[in-house]
Design a protein around this motif. Structure first.
Motif, PDB file in Angstrom:
ATOM      1  N   GLU A 174     -17.024   9.602  -9.922  1.00  0.00           N
ATOM      2  CA  GLU A 174     -16.656  10.639  -8.968  1.00  0.00           C
ATOM      3  C   GLU A 174     -16.124   9.996  -7.690  1.00  0.00           C
ATOM      4  OE1 GLU A 174     -19.493  14.428  -9.679  1.00  0.00           O
ATOM      5  OE2 GLU A 174     -20.449  12.746  -8.670  1.00  0.00           O
ATOM      6  N   GLY A 175     -15.131  10.607  -7.114  1.00  0.00           N
ATOM      7  CA  GLY A 175     -14.608  10.081  -5.863  1.00  0.00           C
ATOM      8  C   GLY A 175     -13.319  10.769  -5.466  1.00  0.00           C
ATOM      9  N   GLU A 176     -13.023  10.729  -4.171  1.00  0.00           N
ATOM     10  CA  GLU A 176     -11.804  11.341  -3.672  1.00  0.00           C
ATOM     11  C   GLU A 176     -10.581  10.558  -4.147  1.00  0.00           C
ATOM     12  OE1 GLU A 176     -12.039  11.570   0.572  1.00  0.00           O
ATOM     13  OE2 GLU A 176     -13.886  12.760   0.560  1.00  0.00           O
ATOM     14  N   THR A 177      -9.417  11.182  -4.009  1.00  0.00           N
ATOM     15  CA  THR A 177      -8.169  10.511  -4.338  1.00  0.00           C
ATOM     16  C   THR A 177      -8.023   9.239  -3.496  1.00  0.00           C
ATOM     17  OG1 THR A 177      -7.108  12.600  -4.919  1.00  0.00           O
ATOM     18  CG2 THR A 177      -5.662  10.762  -4.353  1.00  0.00           C
ATOM     19  N   GLY A 178      -7.660   8.148  -4.180  1.00  0.00           N
ATOM     20  CA  GLY A 178      -7.423   6.898  -3.462  1.00  0.00           C
ATOM     21  C   GLY A 178      -8.629   6.005  -3.288  1.00  0.00           C
ATOM     22  N   THR A 179      -9.790   6.388  -3.853  1.00  0.00           N
ATOM     23  CA  THR A 179     -10.993   5.565  -3.686  1.00  0.00           C
ATOM     24  C   THR A 179     -11.091   4.456  -4.740  1.00  0.00           C
ATOM     25  OG1 THR A 179     -12.221   7.268  -4.898  1.00  0.00           O
ATOM     26  CG2 THR A 179     -12.403   7.283  -2.492  1.00  0.00           C
ATOM     27  N   ALA A 346      -6.699   1.616  16.360  1.00  0.00           N
ATOM     28  CA  ALA A 346      -5.994   2.610  15.543  1.00  0.00           C
ATOM     29  C   ALA A 346      -6.611   2.708  14.152  1.00  0.00           C
ATOM     30  CB  ALA A 346      -4.517   2.241  15.441  1.00  0.00           C
ATOM     31  N   LEU A 347      -6.961   1.573  13.577  1.00  0.00           N
ATOM     32  CA  LEU A 347      -7.572   1.566  12.245  1.00  0.00           C
ATOM     33  C   LEU A 347      -8.896   2.311  12.232  1.00  0.00           C
ATOM     34  CD1 LEU A 347      -6.966  -2.156  11.181  1.00  0.00           C
ATOM     35  CD2 LEU A 347      -5.925  -0.153  10.131  1.00  0.00           C
ATOM     36  N   LEU A 348      -9.718   2.070  13.244  1.00  0.00           N
ATOM     37  CA  LEU A 348     -11.062   2.657  13.280  1.00  0.00           C
ATOM     38  C   LEU A 348     -11.057   4.109  13.722  1.00  0.00           C
ATOM     39  CD1 LEU A 348     -13.013  -0.387  14.754  1.00  0.00           C
ATOM     40  CD2 LEU A 348     -12.901   0.363  12.367  1.00  0.00           C
ATOM     41  N   ALA A 349      -9.984   4.541  14.403  1.00  0.00           N
ATOM     42  CA  ALA A 349      -9.915   5.931  14.867  1.00  0.00           C
ATOM     43  C   ALA A 349      -9.393   6.875  13.784  1.00  0.00           C
ATOM     44  CB  ALA A 349      -9.011   6.019  16.101  1.00  0.00           C
ATOM     45  N   HIS A 350      -8.721   6.316  12.773  1.00  0.00           N
ATOM     46  CA  HIS A 350      -8.104   7.144  11.733  1.00  0.00           C
ATOM     47  C   HIS A 350      -9.147   7.577  10.704  1.00  0.00           C
ATOM     48  CE1 HIS A 350      -4.865   8.842   9.490  1.00  0.00           C
ATOM     49  NE2 HIS A 350      -4.961   7.998   8.478  1.00  0.00           N
ATOM     50  N   ASP A 351      -8.988   8.787  10.122  1.00  0.00           N
ATOM     51  CA  ASP A 351      -9.961   9.308   9.164  1.00  0.00           C
ATOM     52  C   ASP A 351      -9.695   8.873   7.726  1.00  0.00           C
ATOM     53  OD1 ASP A 351     -11.659  10.594  10.872  1.00  0.00           O
ATOM     54  OD2 ASP A 351     -10.615  12.516  10.769  1.00  0.00           O
ATOM     55  N   TRP A 352      -8.531   8.346   7.435  1.00  0.00           N
ATOM     56  CA  TRP A 352      -8.162   7.848   6.116  1.00  0.00           C
ATOM     57  C   TRP A 352      -8.378   8.864   5.000  1.00  0.00           C
ATOM     58  CZ3 TRP A 352      -5.194   3.931   6.768  1.00  0.00           C
ATOM     59  CH2 TRP A 352      -5.377   3.087   7.855  1.00  0.00           C
ATOM     60  N   PRO A 353      -7.684  10.000   5.064  1.00  0.00           N
ATOM     61  CA  PRO A 353      -7.823  10.989   3.984  1.00  0.00           C
ATOM     62  C   PRO A 353      -7.355  10.459   2.634  1.00  0.00           C
ATOM     63  CG  PRO A 353      -5.989  11.552   5.443  1.00  0.00           C
ATOM     64  CD  PRO A 353      -6.746  10.448   6.111  1.00  0.00           C
ATOM     65  N   GLY A 354      -6.420   9.484   2.658  1.00  0.00           N
ATOM     66  CA  GLY A 354      -5.949   8.889   1.406  1.00  0.00           C
ATOM     67  C   GLY A 354      -6.734   7.673   0.984  1.00  0.00           C
ATOM     68  N   ASN A 355      -7.802   7.350   1.753  1.00  0.00           N
ATOM     69  CA  ASN A 355      -8.747   6.285   1.424  1.00  0.00           C
ATOM     70  C   ASN A 355      -8.068   4.917   1.310  1.00  0.00           C
ATOM     71  OD1 ASN A 355     -11.363   7.778   1.201  1.00  0.00           O
ATOM     72  ND2 ASN A 355     -10.115   9.010  -0.197  1.00  0.00           N
ATOM     73  N   VAL A 356      -8.563   4.066   0.398  1.00  0.00           N
ATOM     74  CA  VAL A 356      -8.087   2.684   0.327  1.00  0.00           C
ATOM     75  C   VAL A 356      -6.608   2.631  -0.029  1.00  0.00           C
ATOM     76  CG1 VAL A 356      -8.385   0.459  -0.830  1.00  0.00           C
ATOM     77  CG2 VAL A 356     -10.385   1.840  -0.264  1.00  0.00           C
ATOM     78  N   ARG A 360      -3.787   0.599   2.081  1.00  0.00           N
ATOM     79  CA  ARG A 360      -2.900  -0.382   1.445  1.00  0.00           C
ATOM     80  C   ARG A 360      -1.443  -0.083   1.810  1.00  0.00           C
ATOM     81  NH1 ARG A 360      -2.743  -3.826  -3.004  1.00  0.00           N
ATOM     82  NH2 ARG A 360      -4.897  -3.408  -3.595  1.00  0.00           N
ATOM     83  N   ASN A 361      -1.048   1.189   1.730  1.00  0.00           N
ATOM     84  CA  ASN A 361       0.331   1.574   2.055  1.00  0.00           C
ATOM     85  C   ASN A 361       0.653   1.293   3.519  1.00  0.00           C
ATOM     86  OD1 ASN A 361       0.695   2.443  -0.560  1.00  0.00           O
ATOM     87  ND2 ASN A 361       0.254   4.587  -0.109  1.00  0.00           N
ATOM     88  N   VAL A 362      -0.303   1.584   4.407  1.00  0.00           N
ATOM     89  CA  VAL A 362      -0.104   1.336   5.837  1.00  0.00           C
ATOM     90  C   VAL A 362       0.111  -0.159   6.087  1.00  0.00           C
ATOM     91  CG1 VAL A 362      -1.337   1.270   8.056  1.00  0.00           C
ATOM     92  CG2 VAL A 362      -1.273   3.390   6.717  1.00  0.00           C
ATOM     93  N   CYS A 363      -0.673  -0.992   5.415  1.00  0.00           N
ATOM     94  CA  CYS A 363      -0.543  -2.435   5.608  1.00  0.00           C
ATOM     95  C   CYS A 363       0.794  -2.956   5.089  1.00  0.00           C
ATOM     96  CB  CYS A 363      -1.704  -3.160   4.936  1.00  0.00           C
ATOM     97  SG  CYS A 363      -3.289  -2.911   5.773  1.00  0.00           S
ATOM     98  N   GLU A 364       1.258  -2.424   3.984  1.00  0.00           N
ATOM     99  CA  GLU A 364       2.577  -2.857   3.499  1.00  0.00           C
ATOM    100  C   GLU A 364       3.670  -2.435   4.475  1.00  0.00           C
ATOM    101  OE1 GLU A 364       5.265  -3.093  -0.526  1.00  0.00           O
ATOM    102  OE2 GLU A 364       3.852  -1.434  -0.346  1.00  0.00           O
ATOM    103  N   ARG A 365       3.553  -1.231   5.015  1.00  0.00           N
ATOM    104  CA  ARG A 365       4.543  -0.768   5.992  1.00  0.00           C
ATOM    105  C   ARG A 365       4.520  -1.661   7.239  1.00  0.00           C
ATOM    106  NH1 ARG A 365       2.800   3.937   6.141  1.00  0.00           N
ATOM    107  NH2 ARG A 365       4.006   4.644   4.365  1.00  0.00           N
ATOM    108  N   ARG A 366       3.335  -2.111   7.641  1.00  0.00           N
ATOM    109  CA  ARG A 366       3.219  -2.995   8.804  1.00  0.00           C
ATOM    110  C   ARG A 366       3.895  -4.342   8.533  1.00  0.00           C
ATOM    111  NH1 ARG A 366       4.023  -5.582  12.390  1.00  0.00           N
ATOM    112  NH2 ARG A 366       2.602  -6.562  13.898  1.00  0.00           N
ATOM    113  N   VAL A 367       3.707  -4.891   7.341  1.00  0.00           N
ATOM    114  CA  VAL A 367       4.315  -6.174   6.998  1.00  0.00           C
ATOM    115  C   VAL A 367       5.827  -6.063   6.950  1.00  0.00           C
ATOM    116  CG1 VAL A 367       4.580  -7.860   5.126  1.00  0.00           C
ATOM    117  CG2 VAL A 367       2.292  -7.094   5.798  1.00  0.00           C
ATOM    118  N   LEU A 368       6.338  -4.961   6.400  1.00  0.00           N
ATOM    119  CA  LEU A 368       7.793  -4.767   6.342  1.00  0.00           C
ATOM    120  C   LEU A 368       8.382  -4.650   7.747  1.00  0.00           C
ATOM    121  CD1 LEU A 368       8.017  -2.315   3.307  1.00  0.00           C
ATOM    122  CD2 LEU A 368       8.682  -4.723   3.369  1.00  0.00           C
ATOM    123  N   ALA A 369       7.631  -3.982   8.641  1.00  0.00           N
ATOM    124  CA  ALA A 369       8.099  -3.881  10.032  1.00  0.00           C
ATOM    125  C   ALA A 369       8.082  -5.252  10.700  1.00  0.00           C
ATOM    126  CB  ALA A 369       7.221  -2.899  10.806  1.00  0.00           C
TER     127      ALA A 369
END
Length: 446
Positions: A174-179, A346-356, A360-369
């Motif tokens: 059992e778990g939310e999407t993205g866990t 910013a990382l700790l303030a976000h609720d992460w509805p999409g979980n891990v 992961r997607n946020v980190c890839e976007r950061r590396v591309l930037a």
């Protein structure tokens, strides 16, 4: 039975004659024995020797045996056996409750003392062996790299996976999407005796009742079917709460009987599959609403694993972010961006509805930037939120559209489900199925 490596013991007693007597007894029995005259000396000595057990007097000047016990980490330190001339039974009971292995009164029976010390040393070596084996399994399976995290929930999850992998019991995850439900299912398979057999993942929401038997059971003289080809391996039922009712009945028969009947065949074919399933919906509610068969649920949930959402394991966010940034920096052949104080906030303030998965997607976007010479994790999170509503596939687009229409109908009809179904032009049962499949919370809409 003689040990390949002799047991070692640290004797702690302020009475020199008693120390020498105990050392003589233990060395005569084949033990490697060392001695310390006080508790504080024993603590220092234990840091530098690999003792299998500690034997300590209770009444000593300075640090008593009970204080020595309190100073030890009973989870990792060698077991402590206390010995005392003072027959204080309540003290002995308290010592055992506090973690002492056993309590021996003076004058002691040599055979009984040696027996107690041997059992204590046996258990300690067995515990160390199990810990080494578990660490080796983590290393071989990459669990500590795949299931990253140091929070208690993630540590416990890794241990549960190792324990369950060796069994044949059905597991419901059992778990939310993205866990990481499929990741856990694959780990259960990869660590099991079935690891060299197929891992068959079925998305239950996409199973068609019309073509199910031909695709899964096969057609006589034409194809074997996916279940037959995966026999011996693991069957992973993803989104099991969205499985069409007619398909649920057919899956239940396969799980119960271990047989499938290919289309056009007169005789069934035996299959041997370990079943692991996953869901992001409330299965009890799905059963109450008639969407999920109760007998199928009982077959699937012999053991349940609950994956914590990322917002409940915030202590792991920085560790995960650093790992993903390094992973994508290597993939895109660029320098790994540093995590600034602003990034951490910013990382700790976000609720992460999409979980891990979202992290992961946020980190890839950061590396591309970073490859373009700019960016921050805060900006990557905001960009992710901007594109949250843009579906990546046609299926997601349809689901998004259905989710919006159903939500509006439920609100407009103030939660009256029959009226909402009529407004949508579908049956009440179909509406219930879609609510479960789309992960809608009816109460949150009102």
């Amino acid at each position: 039975m003689t040990q390949a490596t002799p047991y070692s013991v640290l004797v702690v007693d302020d009475d020199k004659a008693m120390r020498q007597s105990l050392l003589a007894l233990l060395e005569a029995a084949g033990w490697v024995a060392e001695a310390a005259p006080r508790g504080d000396v024993a603590l220092e000595r234990l840091r530098g020797m690999s003792a299998d057990v500690t034997l300590s007097d209770v009444q000593m000047p300075g640090m008593s045996g009970l204080e020595l016990l309190a100073a030890l980490d009973v989870a990792t330190a060698p077991p402590l056996v206390l010995i005392s001339a003072h027959g204080d039974i309540p003290m002995a009971v308290q010592a055992m409750q506090d973690g002492a292995y056993s309590f021996v009164e003076k004058p002691y029976d040599p055979r009984r003392l040696l027996s107690i010390l041997t059992h204590a040393a046996d258990q300690y070596r067995m515990r160390q062996s199990n810990d080494r084996l578990r660490a080796r399994l983590f290393e071989l399976a990459g669990l500590d790299r795949v299931l990253l995290g140091e929070t208690d929930a993630v540590r416990a999850l890794r241990h549960e996976i190792l324990d369950l992998a060796a069994t044949e019991v059905p597991v419901l995850i059992e778990g939310e999407t993205g866990t990481g439900k499929e990741l856990v299912a694959r780990a259960l398979h990869d660590l099991s005796p079935r690891a060299d057999k197929p891992f068959l993942a079925l998305n239950c929401a996409a199973l068609s009742p019309e073509g199910f038997e031909a695709e899964m059971f096969g057609v006589q003289g034409q194809s074997d079917g996916r279940l037959v080809m995966a026999s011996g391996g693991t069957l992973f039922l993803d989104e099991v709460g969205a499985c069409p009712p007619t398909v649920q009945a057919k899956l239940l028969r396969v799980i119960e009987d271990g047989q499938v009947l290919p289309v056009g065949a007169a005789e069934p074919v035996s299959v041997n599959l370990r079943v692991v399933s996953a869901t992001n919906v409330d299965t009890e509610a799905a059963v109450r609403d008639g969407i999920l068969r109760q007998d199928l649920l009982f077959r699937l949930n012999t053991f349940m694993l609950s994956l914590p959402p990322l917002r409940q394991r915030r202590d792991d966010i920085m560790l995960l972010a650093a790992h993903f940034l390094g992973e994508y920096a290597r993939l895109h052949e660029t320098q790994q961006p540093e995590i600034t104080h602003e990034d951490a906030a910013a990382l700790l303030a976000h609720d992460w509805p999409g979980n891990v998965r979202e992290l992961r997607n946020v980190c890839e976007r950061r590396v591309l930037a970073a490859r373009r010479g700019g960016g921050s994790l805060g900006a990557a999170i905001r960009a992710d939120q901007m594109f949250d509503d843009v579906p990546d596939t046609l299926r997601e687009a349809v689901a998004s559209f259905e989710r919006e229409l159903i939500g509006k109908a439920i609100k407009a009809n103030e939660g009256r489900m029959d009226a909402a179904a009529e407004a949508l032009g579908i049956g009440r049962r179909t509406l219930n199925e879609k609510i479960v499949k789309l992960g809608l919370d009816k109460n949150a809409l009102l």
